[in-house]
Design an enzyme around this catalytic site. Structure first.
Site, PDB file in Angstrom:
ATOM      1  N   TYR A  16      23.987  20.960  16.093  1.00  0.00           N
ATOM      2  CA  TYR A  16      24.803  22.108  16.510  1.00  0.00           C
ATOM      3  C   TYR A  16      26.162  21.972  15.820  1.00  0.00           C
ATOM      4  O   TYR A  16      27.214  21.910  16.445  1.00  0.00           O
ATOM      5  CB  TYR A  16      24.936  22.204  18.035  1.00  0.00           C
ATOM      6  CG  TYR A  16      25.095  23.626  18.498  1.00  0.00           C
ATOM      7  CD1 TYR A  16      23.995  24.480  18.532  1.00  0.00           C
ATOM      8  CD2 TYR A  16      26.341  24.148  18.833  1.00  0.00           C
ATOM      9  CE1 TYR A  16      24.137  25.807  18.910  1.00  0.00           C
ATOM     10  CE2 TYR A  16      26.495  25.469  19.209  1.00  0.00           C
ATOM     11  CZ  TYR A  16      25.386  26.292  19.252  1.00  0.00           C
ATOM     12  OH  TYR A  16      25.528  27.601  19.613  1.00  0.00           O
ATOM     13  N   GLY A  73      34.093  20.249  12.504  1.00  0.00           N
ATOM     14  CA  GLY A  73      34.384  18.826  12.716  1.00  0.00           C
ATOM     15  C   GLY A  73      33.346  17.966  12.008  1.00  0.00           C
ATOM     16  O   GLY A  73      33.667  17.056  11.237  1.00  0.00           O
ATOM     17  N   HIS A  74      32.057  18.275  12.270  1.00  0.00           N
ATOM     18  CA  HIS A  74      30.976  17.551  11.585  1.00  0.00           C
ATOM     19  C   HIS A  74      31.097  17.717  10.072  1.00  0.00           C
ATOM     20  O   HIS A  74      30.913  16.775   9.308  1.00  0.00           O
ATOM     21  CB  HIS A  74      29.610  18.106  12.003  1.00  0.00           C
ATOM     22  CG  HIS A  74      29.280  17.962  13.456  1.00  0.00           C
ATOM     23  ND1 HIS A  74      29.210  19.054  14.302  1.00  0.00           N
ATOM     24  CD2 HIS A  74      28.980  16.877  14.206  1.00  0.00           C
ATOM     25  CE1 HIS A  74      28.871  18.632  15.512  1.00  0.00           C
ATOM     26  NE2 HIS A  74      28.734  17.322  15.485  1.00  0.00           N
ATOM     27  N   GLN A  98      34.205   5.555  20.621  1.00  0.00           N
ATOM     28  CA  GLN A  98      32.982   5.318  19.847  1.00  0.00           C
ATOM     29  C   GLN A  98      33.312   4.610  18.531  1.00  0.00           C
ATOM     30  O   GLN A  98      32.612   3.685  18.116  1.00  0.00           O
ATOM     31  CB  GLN A  98      32.284   6.653  19.583  1.00  0.00           C
ATOM     32  CG  GLN A  98      31.074   6.573  18.688  1.00  0.00           C
ATOM     33  CD  GLN A  98      30.287   7.868  18.691  1.00  0.00           C
ATOM     34  OE1 GLN A  98      29.484   8.109  19.571  1.00  0.00           O
ATOM     35  NE2 GLN A  98      30.522   8.713  17.713  1.00  0.00           N
TER      36      GLN A  98
HETATM   37  P1  AMP Z   1      28.133  14.580  17.759  1.00  0.00           P
HETATM   38  O1  AMP Z   1      27.204  15.509  17.078  1.00  0.00           O
HETATM   39  O2  AMP Z   1      28.948  15.201  18.839  1.00  0.00           O
HETATM   40  O3  AMP Z   1      27.467  13.283  18.166  1.00  0.00           O
HETATM   41  O4  AMP Z   1      29.207  14.160  16.666  1.00  0.00           O
HETATM   42  C1  AMP Z   1      28.818  13.586  15.446  1.00  0.00           C
HETATM   43  C2  AMP Z   1      30.026  13.042  14.758  1.00  0.00           C
HETATM   44  O5  AMP Z   1      30.953  14.110  14.514  1.00  0.00           O
HETATM   45  C3  AMP Z   1      30.775  11.996  15.595  1.00  0.00           C
HETATM   46  O6  AMP Z   1      31.213  10.951  14.739  1.00  0.00           O
HETATM   47  C4  AMP Z   1      31.922  12.786  16.156  1.00  0.00           C
HETATM   48  O7  AMP Z   1      33.057  11.990  16.442  1.00  0.00           O
HETATM   49  C5  AMP Z   1      32.222  13.738  15.009  1.00  0.00           C
HETATM   50  N1  AMP Z   1      32.952  14.914  15.523  1.00  0.00           N
HETATM   51  C6  AMP Z   1      32.593  15.727  16.544  1.00  0.00           C
HETATM   52  N2  AMP Z   1      33.548  16.670  16.762  1.00  0.00           N
HETATM   53  C7  AMP Z   1      34.536  16.418  15.877  1.00  0.00           C
HETATM   54  C8  AMP Z   1      35.808  17.019  15.600  1.00  0.00           C
HETATM   55  N3  AMP Z   1      36.253  18.072  16.290  1.00  0.00           N
HETATM   56  N4  AMP Z   1      36.560  16.508  14.608  1.00  0.00           N
HETATM   57  C9  AMP Z   1      36.118  15.429  13.901  1.00  0.00           C
HETATM   58  N5  AMP Z   1      34.941  14.824  14.098  1.00  0.00           N
HETATM   59  C10 AMP Z   1      34.159  15.299  15.074  1.00  0.00           C
END
Ligand code: AMP
Length: 283
Positions: A32, A36-37, A154
């Site tokens: 999703y 950020g990703h 994390q």
């Molecule tokens: P997730 O899909 O939520 O497990 O996130 C995957 C990676 O994307 C993790 O390393 C998160 O820290 C990073 N991530 C999620 N949201 C953000 C954001 N707003 N800014 C930077 N990295 C993000």
């Protein structure tokens, strides 16, 4: 972009790349995808020849009453976002591939890093994270792996694990990407109603307030700062604070006085959605 479902196929591909002396950058996600990703992917592209992104909603990092079943998913959209960035491989394994019957091995960081902040309210969460990240590291064997500072704890826990288990992988932390109005991007933001989306701005507002108190008003007592933050967040009735903490960046221990590099972190339920945010400050 090639989609790989089988861990063995993923492993063989990376082995071949390594034989050709190509460097591999890895971005683990739960899908999703948002900007950020994508900022992690962009950072990986700067440093590496081949980019592998994984999408896996990892059941072992969700508690029994958490949102595993309702976690948002949209593979088609994710695929096109990653294709637009010229990602080479999307590793998209099934749960049964990663945790087949009889599965029984877990990786757990047992230093004080995992029992505070999110680890306190989500027991077992980091054990699930370090287990899946170890498995993904063993499969993808990247040179560098990219994690968002959005999940600051994390990053600390993964760095500890990589050091303790001698993974030959460089961990790169990437800054938080925010919406224009300050809300930290998160896959879970889609679950917010219009009003909750507005109420959620109190998180970044409270962090900005903390920053101003420290830098402009020279307030160093964390109790005073946390109280001001609490007031801002509790000004909206949809909010329920899980924690507001000011901790030492190195060991994540709570501090009374802001000094050196500190992490100001919070987790707040806005309606049914649990959101986290943080800033790192040097005072
Ligand atoms: P997730 O899909 O939520 O497990 O996130 C995957 C990676 O994307 C993790 O390393 C998160 O820290 C990073 N991530 C999620 N949201 C953000 C954001 N707003 N800014 C930077 N990295 C993000």
């Amino acid at each position: 972009m090639k989609i790989i479902n089988e861990f063995n196929e993923m492993r063989q591909i990376v082995k071949k790349m390594k034989r050709e002396d190509l460097s591999v950058g890895f971005v683990p996600t739960m899908g999703y995808l948002h900007d950020g990703h994508l900022s992690l992917v962009k950072a990986a592209k700067v440093d590496n020849d081949i980019i592998v992104v994984s999408i896996f909603v990892n059941p072992t990092q969700f508690g029994p009453n958490e949102d595993l079943d309702t976690y948002p998913r949209d593979l088609e959209k994710d695929q096109s976002l990653l294709e637009n960035l010229d990602v080479d491989y999307l590793f998209f394994p099934k749960v049964e591939q990663m945790y087949p019957g009889g599965y029984g091995t877990y990786v757990n960081v047992e230093s004080g890093l995992t029992n505070k902040l999110c680890g306190k309210s989500r027991p077992g969460h980091f054990k699930g994270v370090t287990t899946i990240v170890s498995k993904l590291f063993n499969i993808v064997n990247p040179d560098k792996a990219y994690f968002g500072q959005k999940d600051a704890q994390q990053v600390s826990v993964i760095n500890r694990m990589v050091k303790d288990l001698n993974f030959d992988i460089e961990i790169i932390a990437v800054p938080i990407v925010r919406e224009n109005d300050g809300l930290a991007m998160s896959s879970r933001n889609v679950n917010l109603s219009e009003k909750e989306r507005q109420d959620a701005l109190t998180l970044s507002k409270s962090l900005n307030k903390a920053k101003d108190l420290i830098l402009l008003d020279n307030i160093k007592k964390t109790d005073i700062i946390k109280n001001e933050m609490m007031e801002i967040i509790e000004s909206v009735d949809s909010s329920k604070i899980d924690y507001i903490e000011i901790v030492d960046m190195e060991n994540l221990e709570s501090i009374d006085i802001v000094e050196g590099k500190v992490l100001i972190a919070l987790a707040v339920h806005i309606g049914k959605t649990r959101l986290i945010d943080n800033i790192i400050m040097e005072a």
